[in-house]
Design a protein around this motif. Structure first.
Motif, mmCIF file in Angstrom:
data_model
loop_
_atom_site.group_PDB
_atom_site.id
_atom_site.type_symbol
_atom_site.label_atom_id
_atom_site.label_comp_id
_atom_site.label_asym_id
_atom_site.label_seq_id
_atom_site.Cartn_x
_atom_site.Cartn_y
_atom_site.Cartn_z
ATOM 1 N N PRO A 521 0.813 -1.220 0.000
ATOM 2 C CA PRO A 521 0.000 0.000 0.000
ATOM 3 C C PRO A 521 0.848 1.272 0.000
ATOM 4 N N GLU A 522 1.976 1.254 0.699
ATOM 5 C CA GLU A 522 2.839 2.448 0.701
ATOM 6 C C GLU A 522 3.364 2.754 -0.700
ATOM 7 N N MET A 523 3.726 1.703 -1.424
ATOM 8 C CA MET A 523 4.217 1.890 -2.799
ATOM 9 C C MET A 523 3.101 2.412 -3.699
ATOM 10 N N GLN A 524 1.882 1.908 -3.496
ATOM 11 C CA GLN A 524 0.754 2.369 -4.298
ATOM 12 C C GLN A 524 0.509 3.861 -4.079
ATOM 13 N N LEU A 525 0.541 4.257 -2.809
ATOM 14 C CA LEU A 525 0.325 5.675 -2.508
ATOM 15 C C LEU A 525 1.418 6.541 -3.138
ATOM 16 N N GLN A 526 2.639 6.039 -3.125
ATOM 17 C CA GLN A 526 3.749 6.785 -3.711
ATOM 18 C C GLN A 526 3.550 6.961 -5.222
ATOM 19 N N VAL A 527 3.079 5.904 -5.877
ATOM 20 C CA VAL A 527 2.821 5.984 -7.320
ATOM 21 C C VAL A 527 1.728 7.009 -7.617
ATOM 22 N N LEU A 528 0.673 6.976 -6.840
ATOM 23 C CA LEU A 528 -0.436 7.918 -7.064
ATOM 24 C C LEU A 528 -0.004 9.359 -6.801
ATOM 25 N N HIS A 529 0.768 9.583 -5.738
ATOM 26 C CA HIS A 529 1.288 10.922 -5.454
ATOM 27 C C HIS A 529 2.193 11.407 -6.594
ATOM 28 N N SER A 530 3.036 10.491 -7.100
ATOM 29 C CA SER A 530 3.936 10.852 -8.186
ATOM 30 C C SER A 530 3.155 11.265 -9.421
ATOM 31 N N ALA A 531 2.075 10.534 -9.720
ATOM 32 C CA ALA A 531 1.242 10.879 -10.875
ATOM 33 C C ALA A 531 0.633 12.269 -10.713
ATOM 34 N N LEU A 532 0.133 12.578 -9.517
ATOM 35 C CA LEU A 532 -0.464 13.894 -9.286
ATOM 36 C C LEU A 532 0.580 15.005 -9.397
ATOM 37 N N CYS A 533 1.806 14.740 -8.928
ATOM 38 C CA CYS A 533 2.880 15.731 -9.078
ATOM 39 C C CYS A 533 3.191 15.977 -10.548
ATOM 40 N N THR A 534 3.134 14.903 -11.339
ATOM 41 C CA THR A 534 3.367 15.038 -12.778
ATOM 42 C C THR A 534 2.291 15.915 -13.404
ATOM 43 N N PHE A 535 1.039 15.695 -13.008
ATOM 44 C CA PHE A 535 -0.042 16.524 -13.535
ATOM 45 C C PHE A 535 0.134 17.984 -13.116
ATOM 46 N N ASP A 536 0.633 18.220 -11.892
ATOM 47 C CA ASP A 536 0.905 19.596 -11.438
ATOM 48 C C ASP A 536 1.938 20.263 -12.340
ATOM 49 N N LEU A 537 2.979 19.527 -12.641
ATOM 50 C CA LEU A 537 4.039 20.058 -13.510
ATOM 51 C C LEU A 537 3.492 20.382 -14.897
ATOM 52 N N MET A 538 2.716 19.477 -15.432
ATOM 53 C CA MET A 538 2.126 19.672 -16.747
ATOM 54 C C MET A 538 1.194 20.886 -16.742
ATOM 55 N N GLU A 539 0.402 21.006 -15.672
ATOM 56 C CA GLU A 539 -0.553 22.114 -15.604
ATOM 57 C C GLU A 539 0.144 23.455 -15.438
ATOM 58 N N SER A 540 1.280 23.462 -14.741
ATOM 59 C CA SER A 540 1.980 24.733 -14.548
ATOM 60 C C SER A 540 2.412 25.327 -15.890
ATOM 61 N N VAL A 541 2.878 24.473 -16.804
ATOM 62 C CA VAL A 541 3.267 24.963 -18.126
ATOM 63 C C VAL A 541 2.028 25.358 -18.924
ATOM 64 N N LEU A 542 0.980 24.542 -18.828
ATOM 65 C CA LEU A 542 -0.257 24.833 -19.552
ATOM 66 C C LEU A 542 -0.859 26.158 -19.088
ATOM 67 N N VAL A 543 -0.848 26.401 -17.787
ATOM 68 C CA VAL A 543 -1.383 27.659 -17.245
ATOM 69 C C VAL A 543 -0.592 28.850 -17.773
ATOM 70 N N ARG A 544 0.734 28.704 -17.815
ATOM 71 C CA ARG A 544 1.563 29.793 -18.326
ATOM 72 C C ARG A 544 1.220 30.104 -19.775
ATOM 73 N N ILE A 545 1.000 29.063 -20.584
ATOM 74 C CA ILE A 545 0.624 29.261 -21.986
ATOM 75 C C ILE A 545 -0.732 29.962 -22.070
ATOM 76 N N GLU A 546 -1.674 29.510 -21.248
ATOM 77 C CA GLU A 546 -3.006 30.117 -21.265
ATOM 78 C C GLU A 546 -2.940 31.590 -20.858
ATOM 79 N N GLU A 547 -2.063 31.926 -19.916
ATOM 80 C CA GLU A 547 -1.894 33.326 -19.511
ATOM 81 C C GLU A 547 -1.350 34.173 -20.650
#
Length: 555
Positions: A521-547
């Motif tokens: 379960p700890e590994m699963q949570l780590q994978v899910l957190h990592s995925a959300l961090c990736t989406f944050d990174l992707m969104e930060s660039v997307l937001v800058r483009i939208e601005e």
């Protein structure tokens, strides 16, 4: 009589241990076995040899039968031949490799002058089998075998008729071609930089190329025959048999990477022509999976490219089949090869090949790779190269028709796309998506709206519809899905914590219809957190483009 003696001897020795056999037992086995072979009782002897109860006896004494077996096999008597071949095959499987090697080399050394060639041809395959059985300890034995074989070959008479000379040349050519593929294609031939020691088989490679030259073979004709042959002629299949493609690929490696016999190669050929010719050999090597072949293919490609000036390869070369298949095989090495240093080398050679193309060729190469690579990492790397080319073109004095304006827009449409729209797996395509967003952000910042050299501002409203909006939807969907999964996992952990100890059992989880490998379960949570961090990174660039877009479109 001999058969009876042999039967009596093996029955008496079946109950003995290996180390309890007496010298007279060995003598009796050898003499009786020889007599059986010479008297035509090889069928009965085969039965005794293959009897499981006699395995220990055969393992200890069987190699003594090599001499009479070889004599019968050389005579090719139809009645005894199948049984003797079967006996030899069984001995190669059962007996000690070291004893077999000594016995086989004795037969080579003792061969009369008139049977040297036949004896060597008969025993080459058994020698290879025995040497392979020795594993990593075979180096000195290989040297001993080669030395013995070459000593006997040197005793062969010089041809004295035109027919004999032609026949001998043909046989020598076969030997050289076979040697190039085995063992030289698998062998380590580089000199050790630390000890300056020369690998044993490097000297053998030198001799092979020297033999080719002495029998009148032209190195350029050998290397470039696939390119110089204008059309298929009668007997072309026989030509391929005489000159195996893998052997010629090894020859190219020896010449251009190891520089063996390079002094005999004409210097008139241009680096571009040599590269064009070597692409066939490179393709053959990179199309395999063995480390030795892949390593040699990468080195041959690298050395062939290094001699070519940057930005000098014309776009016409991309019409040649090998300039399409070699990059495809190179991508397989970069993405599928389990050996790390070969993947790293593959990426370096991939970039080197890009550097050698002229501007139009780069453009068409990038377009081709984006359509065919089917790997997000490779596509991301290509997009990074596209950005570098655009950056170079935007600098004063560097403008060109391929990475600015009208020609650039179709390439950008290939870059700024989502294959499955909002349903695209953003994690799997992370490298491509991030490089695409970074390229778009770069264009909007670097290329001023009133200049619009890249054409991005003209295309922007379309980019919003076919890329940015679907990407936003896909990003929101992916984030919501992973956040829901994270919440579910946390809730599941709280429930299980009440029911059992803190060390939860290994379990599995499904995300996006894909079952993840079993993990804690700890590994699963780590994978899910990592995925959300990736989406944050992707969104930060997307937001800058939208601005940027929003700021430019406001009245």
């Amino acid at each position: 009589m001999a058969l009876d003696q042999l039967n009596d001897m093996v029955q008496r020795c079946q109950v003995l241990q290996d180390d309890n056999f007496k010298p007279e037992d060995y003598d009796l086995f050898q003499n009786a076995g020889r007599a059986c072979i010479e008297q035509g009782d090889s069928g009965q002897l085969l039965g005794i040899i293959k009897d499981e109860k006699n395995k220990a006896i055969v393992r200890s004494m069987g190699w003594n039968l090599l001499g009479p077996l070889v004599q019968v096999l050389l005579k090719k008597e139809e009645k005894s031949l199948p049984h003797c071949l079967a006996i030899l095959t069984h001995l190669l499987e059962v007996c000690s490799a070291k004893e077999l090697l000594v016995g086989l080399l004795e037969q080579v050394e003792e061969a009369p002058p008139d049977t040297i060639a036949e004896t060597i041809c008969l025993l080459l395959q058994p020698l290879q089998t025995v040497l392979l059985k020795l594993g990593r300890k075979k180096a000195s034995s290989v040297g001993m075998a080669l030395s013995t074989l070459l000593a006997q070959v040197s005793r062969l008479p010089v041809p004295y008729t035109e027919e004999q000379e032609e026949e001998d040349v043909t046989e020598l050519l076969k030997f050289c071609m076979k040697s190039l593929s085995e063992p030289l294609l698998q062998a380590q031939l580089k000199k050790d930089l630390d000890t300056a020691e020369t690998p044993p088989l490097r000297n053998f490679a030198v001799e092979i190329l020297a033999i080719l030259l002495r029998i009148g073979e032209s190195l350029p004709n050998l290397l470039f025959r696939h390119l110089l042959k204008k059309k298929e002629e009668p007997g072309f299949l026989e030509e391929d048999v005489r000159y195996p493609k893998e052997s010629l690929a090894c020859l190219a490696y020896l010449l251009f990477v190891q520089h063996i016999s390079m002094e005999s190669f004409p210097a008139i050929f241009s680096p571009v022509f040599v590269l064009q010719c070597n692409m066939e050999h490179i393709n053959i090597l990179l199309n395999r999976t063995e480390e030795s072949r892949l390593a040699k293919g990468l080195e041959l490609y690298e050395k062939s490219l290094v001699r070519v000036e940057n930005t000098s390869l014309p776009v016409d070369l991309l019409e040649l089949k090998t300039f399409f298949t070699v990059p495809q095989n190179l991508v397989k090495v970069m993405t599928l090869c389990p050996i790390q240093h070969l993947r790293t080398k593959g990426l370096a050679v991939f970039q080197l090949s890009i550097d050698k193309f002229d501007t139009e060729a780069k453009y068409k190469f990038f377009r081709c790779m984006l359509k065919t690579s089917n790997h997000a990492g490779v596509e991301g790397y290509v997009i990074k190269n596209i950005r570098n080319q655009i950056d170079f073109a935007l600098k004063p004095g560097n403008g060109n028709a391929w990475f600015l304006g009208v020609h650039l827009l179709p390439l950008l449409r290939l870059v700024l796309c989502l294959p499955q729209g909002p349903e695209t797996d953003l994690l799997q395509g992370l490298d491509r998506v991030m490089e695409s967003l970074n390229l778009l952000r770069y264009l909007l910042i670097r290329d001023k709206e009133w200049e619009n050299e890249t054409g991005i501002w003209t295309e922007l409203y379309k980019v919003e519809d076919y890329y940015l909006k679907p990407l936003r939807v896909g990003l929101n969907m992916s984030r919501a899905h992973y956040e829901a999964e994270l919440k579910s996992q946390r809730e599941s952990r709280r429930v299980k914590a009440k029911e059992s100890k803190s060390n939860a059992p290994v379990c599995s989880v499904t995300v996006g219809n894909e079952k993840l490998p079993n993990m804690t379960p700890e590994m699963q949570l780590q994978v899910l957190h990592s995925a959300l961090c990736t989406f944050d990174l992707m969104e930060s660039v997307l937001v800058r483009i939208e601005e940027i877009v929003e700021g430019k479109t406001k009245p």
